[in-house]
Design a protein around this motif. Structure first.
Motif, PDB file in Angstrom:
ATOM      1  N   ALA A  60      57.501   2.131  50.782  1.00  0.00           N
ATOM      2  CA  ALA A  60      57.070   1.767  49.415  1.00  0.00           C
ATOM      3  C   ALA A  60      56.710   0.283  49.356  1.00  0.00           C
ATOM      4  O   ALA A  60      55.710  -0.104  48.750  1.00  0.00           O
ATOM      5  CB  ALA A  60      58.168   2.087  48.421  1.00  0.00           C
ATOM      6  N   SER A  67      51.626  -5.858  44.933  1.00  0.00           N
ATOM      7  CA  SER A  67      52.170  -6.029  43.574  1.00  0.00           C
ATOM      8  C   SER A  67      53.119  -7.228  43.486  1.00  0.00           C
ATOM      9  O   SER A  67      53.648  -7.506  42.415  1.00  0.00           O
ATOM     10  CB  SER A  67      52.887  -4.755  43.106  1.00  0.00           C
ATOM     11  OG  SER A  67      54.052  -4.536  43.863  1.00  0.00           O
ATOM     12  N   PRO A  73      59.505 -14.826  42.053  1.00  0.00           N
ATOM     13  CA  PRO A  73      60.492 -14.713  43.139  1.00  0.00           C
ATOM     14  C   PRO A  73      60.386 -13.379  43.885  1.00  0.00           C
ATOM     15  O   PRO A  73      59.963 -12.376  43.315  1.00  0.00           O
ATOM     16  CB  PRO A  73      61.837 -14.830  42.408  1.00  0.00           C
ATOM     17  CG  PRO A  73      61.543 -14.534  40.987  1.00  0.00           C
ATOM     18  CD  PRO A  73      60.122 -14.900  40.733  1.00  0.00           C
ATOM     19  N   PRO A  76      63.946 -10.430  43.369  1.00  0.00           N
ATOM     20  CA  PRO A  76      63.909  -9.526  42.210  1.00  0.00           C
ATOM     21  C   PRO A  76      62.832  -8.444  42.336  1.00  0.00           C
ATOM     22  O   PRO A  76      63.002  -7.332  41.851  1.00  0.00           O
ATOM     23  CB  PRO A  76      63.605 -10.468  41.038  1.00  0.00           C
ATOM     24  CG  PRO A  76      64.118 -11.791  41.484  1.00  0.00           C
ATOM     25  CD  PRO A  76      63.851 -11.834  42.961  1.00  0.00           C
ATOM     26  N   TRP A  77      61.737  -8.777  43.010  1.00  0.00           N
ATOM     27  CA  TRP A  77      60.684  -7.781  43.263  1.00  0.00           C
ATOM     28  C   TRP A  77      61.211  -6.700  44.211  1.00  0.00           C
ATOM     29  O   TRP A  77      61.076  -5.496  43.944  1.00  0.00           O
ATOM     30  CB  TRP A  77      59.467  -8.488  43.878  1.00  0.00           C
ATOM     31  CG  TRP A  77      58.336  -7.595  44.272  1.00  0.00           C
ATOM     32  CD1 TRP A  77      57.376  -7.066  43.449  1.00  0.00           C
ATOM     33  CD2 TRP A  77      58.029  -7.125  45.596  1.00  0.00           C
ATOM     34  NE1 TRP A  77      56.502  -6.300  44.182  1.00  0.00           N
ATOM     35  CE2 TRP A  77      56.875  -6.313  45.489  1.00  0.00           C
ATOM     36  CE3 TRP A  77      58.606  -7.296  46.848  1.00  0.00           C
ATOM     37  CZ2 TRP A  77      56.292  -5.687  46.602  1.00  0.00           C
ATOM     38  CZ3 TRP A  77      58.040  -6.670  47.951  1.00  0.00           C
ATOM     39  CH2 TRP A  77      56.901  -5.882  47.829  1.00  0.00           C
ATOM     40  N   ALA A  79      64.326  -5.966  44.778  1.00  0.00           N
ATOM     41  CA  ALA A  79      65.416  -5.237  44.113  1.00  0.00           C
ATOM     42  C   ALA A  79      64.857  -4.185  43.148  1.00  0.00           C
ATOM     43  O   ALA A  79      65.411  -3.084  43.031  1.00  0.00           O
ATOM     44  CB  ALA A  79      66.321  -6.212  43.357  1.00  0.00           C
ATOM     45  N   ALA A  80      63.763  -4.526  42.463  1.00  0.00           N
ATOM     46  CA  ALA A  80      63.167  -3.560  41.525  1.00  0.00           C
ATOM     47  C   ALA A  80      62.624  -2.353  42.281  1.00  0.00           C
ATOM     48  O   ALA A  80      62.777  -1.204  41.841  1.00  0.00           O
ATOM     49  CB  ALA A  80      62.049  -4.235  40.724  1.00  0.00           C
ATOM     50  N   ILE A  81      62.000  -2.594  43.424  1.00  0.00           N
ATOM     51  CA  ILE A  81      61.480  -1.483  44.235  1.00  0.00           C
ATOM     52  C   ILE A  81      62.642  -0.643  44.778  1.00  0.00           C
ATOM     53  O   ILE A  81      62.608   0.585  44.752  1.00  0.00           O
ATOM     54  CB  ILE A  81      60.591  -2.033  45.375  1.00  0.00           C
ATOM     55  CG1 ILE A  81      59.289  -2.556  44.782  1.00  0.00           C
ATOM     56  CG2 ILE A  81      60.314  -0.963  46.428  1.00  0.00           C
ATOM     57  CD1 ILE A  81      58.307  -3.086  45.791  1.00  0.00           C
ATOM     58  N   ARG A  83      65.620  -0.285  43.511  1.00  0.00           N
ATOM     59  CA  ARG A  83      66.255   0.479  42.427  1.00  0.00           C
ATOM     60  C   ARG A  83      65.392   1.684  42.036  1.00  0.00           C
ATOM     61  O   ARG A  83      65.899   2.774  41.784  1.00  0.00           O
ATOM     62  CB  ARG A  83      66.460  -0.426  41.208  1.00  0.00           C
ATOM     63  CG  ARG A  83      67.306   0.225  40.132  1.00  0.00           C
ATOM     64  CD  ARG A  83      67.584  -0.718  39.007  1.00  0.00           C
ATOM     65  NE  ARG A  83      66.348  -1.124  38.354  1.00  0.00           N
ATOM     66  CZ  ARG A  83      66.287  -2.062  37.430  1.00  0.00           C
ATOM     67  NH1 ARG A  83      67.359  -2.722  37.082  1.00  0.00           N
ATOM     68  NH2 ARG A  83      65.145  -2.373  36.859  1.00  0.00           N
ATOM     69  N   TYR A  84      64.069   1.472  42.008  1.00  0.00           N
ATOM     70  CA  TYR A  84      63.163   2.572  41.667  1.00  0.00           C
ATOM     71  C   TYR A  84      63.289   3.710  42.672  1.00  0.00           C
ATOM     72  O   TYR A  84      63.363   4.879  42.313  1.00  0.00           O
ATOM     73  CB  TYR A  84      61.730   2.037  41.632  1.00  0.00           C
ATOM     74  CG  TYR A  84      60.699   3.086  41.286  1.00  0.00           C
ATOM     75  CD1 TYR A  84      60.543   3.538  39.975  1.00  0.00           C
ATOM     76  CD2 TYR A  84      59.875   3.618  42.267  1.00  0.00           C
ATOM     77  CE1 TYR A  84      59.598   4.497  39.661  1.00  0.00           C
ATOM     78  CE2 TYR A  84      58.922   4.577  41.958  1.00  0.00           C
ATOM     79  CZ  TYR A  84      58.790   5.011  40.651  1.00  0.00           C
ATOM     80  OH  TYR A  84      57.842   5.964  40.349  1.00  0.00           O
ATOM     81  N   ARG A  85      63.339   3.350  43.971  1.00  0.00           N
ATOM     82  CA  ARG A  85      63.462   4.389  45.009  1.00  0.00           C
ATOM     83  C   ARG A  85      64.819   5.078  44.918  1.00  0.00           C
ATOM     84  O   ARG A  85      64.946   6.279  45.160  1.00  0.00           O
ATOM     85  CB  ARG A  85      63.297   3.785  46.418  1.00  0.00           C
ATOM     86  CG  ARG A  85      61.995   3.190  46.776  1.00  0.00           C
ATOM     87  CD  ARG A  85      60.749   4.033  46.730  1.00  0.00           C
ATOM     88  NE  ARG A  85      60.867   5.460  46.641  1.00  0.00           N
ATOM     89  CZ  ARG A  85      59.937   6.254  46.118  1.00  0.00           C
ATOM     90  NH1 ARG A  85      58.827   5.745  45.630  1.00  0.00           N
ATOM     91  NH2 ARG A  85      60.093   7.540  46.066  1.00  0.00           N
ATOM     92  N   GLU A 175      67.924   3.514  35.197  1.00  0.00           N
ATOM     93  CA  GLU A 175      66.527   3.115  35.258  1.00  0.00           C
ATOM     94  C   GLU A 175      66.250   1.928  34.343  1.00  0.00           C
ATOM     95  O   GLU A 175      65.492   1.027  34.651  1.00  0.00           O
ATOM     96  CB  GLU A 175      65.667   4.302  34.838  1.00  0.00           C
ATOM     97  CG  GLU A 175      64.200   4.115  35.149  1.00  0.00           C
ATOM     98  CD  GLU A 175      63.404   5.348  34.791  1.00  0.00           C
ATOM     99  OE1 GLU A 175      63.541   5.834  33.651  1.00  0.00           O
ATOM    100  OE2 GLU A 175      62.659   5.826  35.642  1.00  0.00           O
ATOM    101  N   LYS A 176      66.912   1.937  33.174  1.00  0.00           N
ATOM    102  CA  LYS A 176      66.679   0.876  32.174  1.00  0.00           C
ATOM    103  C   LYS A 176      67.356  -0.429  32.539  1.00  0.00           C
ATOM    104  O   LYS A 176      66.940  -1.493  32.139  1.00  0.00           O
ATOM    105  CB  LYS A 176      67.220   1.346  30.818  1.00  0.00           C
ATOM    106  CG  LYS A 176      66.130   1.813  29.870  1.00  0.00           C
ATOM    107  CD  LYS A 176      66.709   2.172  28.542  1.00  0.00           C
ATOM    108  CE  LYS A 176      66.709   0.986  27.619  1.00  0.00           C
ATOM    109  NZ  LYS A 176      67.251   1.302  26.293  1.00  0.00           N
TER     110      LYS A 176
END
Lengths: 177, 214
Positions: A60, A67, A73, A76-77, A79-81, A83-85, A175-176
């Motif tokens: 991913a 993106s 930073p 955080p990018w 970490a967001a990916i 968490r989404y996975r 997710e939120k």
């Protein structure tokens, strides 16, 4: 391959070079991200699923590398990916009827199990009592629907509905967050 | 997945191609260009309102159109931000603009139910339906651009991204058609023009997540 510390500045620099097509920098970045992801997922998924989830997330990261903007930073990018996975992984487990949290938290080492239990109890705190109890009995204690129905005084259909609604709400919260 | 992580890393690194990072300014620029094209097409096809052509403005029309434009821009900004994942990003700014724009349907319904406007005549219904149909059609280009942008990016909340995309597209669509629609009645604007935003929001929420999941 050198084993570097996954600090923000180094990762961001490697990512800038990777976006420009530097394969060596990219290999180092993926290696560092792999270690970071293993730590991130270690307390979130069963050990048997860890490798697959790390690899899925690396793919991913590769697919969505455009993106990331160097003005922002890196961690955080990432970490967001991650968490989404992870949320997607939980959804797939739930849909496949494999949401056996007991198996996930019952590793050889007690510490991850305790940490997972604390996290779960904190999450359960925001659910209505009936939903939290139904999930705890069936998905954690391992009772059958009929046994949980007997233990809680809820009908079997209500136990199923409470599990479904509770897990859906938990997934939405994660997710939120 | 059975292969080893090191093998995967070697494969990914071996096939690396340079990429152009998604920039916020670029995303906003193409969205605004798409909105401008929609406005130009609507005006070319249907013409501009007579009072605007004459250099005059109606206060109700001005406020309503401004609120739709504000909502469109705020929602578009949110969609562009949502296309780039980042823990801690705030995606809630558009809600304030939506709350302001919600005054339009609220005021339209209150005035309409109090008998202050023509809500039920056949003529009013037909005109409203035309605004709804053309306003929705005018949303399609912005919707397509925002979906394309989200697909290039990595939205981590596809359901919310879909809803906000629909609202942004619907707001731009009805903003474009408002420059033609000669009606300045708050009942007409509050009911039919707002319906475009609501329905496009529903369409976005239902359809866009399927297109942007990754």
């Amino acid at each position: 391959m050198c084993r570097m510390r996954a600090d923000e500045a180094t990762l961001a620099r490697l990512m800038v070079m990777s976006q420009q097509g530097d394969k060596q920098a990219y290999a180092s970045l993926l290696e560092a991200c792999q270690r970071w992801l293993r730590g991130y997922y270690a307390r979130r998924v069963a050990p048997a699923q860890l490798d697959d989830l790390v690899q899925e997330t690396l793919i991913a990261l590769h697919t969505k590398r455009a993106s990331w903007d160097s003005a922002r930073p890196f961690l955080p990018w990432l970490a967001a990916i991650a968490r989404y996975r992870w949320v997607d992984h939980l959804r797939r487990l739930y849909r496949a009827g494999e949401c056996e949290l007991q198996a996930e938290i019952a590793g050889n080492d007690d510490e991850p199990a305790i940490a997972a239990r604390i996290t779960l109890e904190r999450l359960f705190g925001v659910l209505p009592e009936a939903q939290a109890r139904a999930i705890a009995l069936v998905k954690i204690e391992g009772l059958s629907i009929a046994e949980a129905s007997h233990a809680t005084g809820q009908s079997e259909s209500l136990v199923k509905v409470n599990i479904h609604r509770g897990l859906k709400k938990l997934a939405h919260m994660i997710e939120k967050a | 997945m059975v292969r080893n992580c090191d093998v995967l890393i070697a494969e990914l690194a071996g096939g690396l191609e340079p990429v152009k990072p998604l920039r916020f300014a670029h995303g906003m620029a193409i969205t605004l260009i798409a909105a401008a094209v929609s406005v130009a097409v609507v005006i070319a096809l249907f013409g501009m309102r007579p009072d605007l052509q004459a250099g005059m403005v109606n206060p109700v029309h001005l406020i309503a159109t401004g609120l739709f434009l504000g909502l469109a821009v705020a929602a578009s900004v949110t969609v562009i931000v949502m296309s780039r994942p980042c823990v801690g990003s705030d995606h809630g700014g558009w809600r304030w603009a939506a709350a302001m724009a919600a005054l339009l349907p609220a005021a339209g319904l209150i005035v309409g139910l109090a008998g202050g406007g023509d809500l039920v005549s056949q003529e009013s219904f037909n005109h409203g339906l035309t605004c709804f149909a053309i306003g929705s059609s005018g949303s399609v280009l912005v919707l397509a651009i925002l979906v394309w942008w989200l697909r290039k990016g990595a939205p981590t909340a596809p359901d919310r991204a879909g809803l906000v995309t629909g609202i942004a597209a619907g707001s731009f669509g009805i903003f474009a058609f408002s420059l033609h629609c000669p009606e300045s009645d708050i009942v007409h604007i509050g009911v039919w023009h707002s319906a475009v935003v609501l329905s496009m929001g529903a369409v976005g929420r239902a359809v866009v997540p399927l297109l942007v999941r990754w």
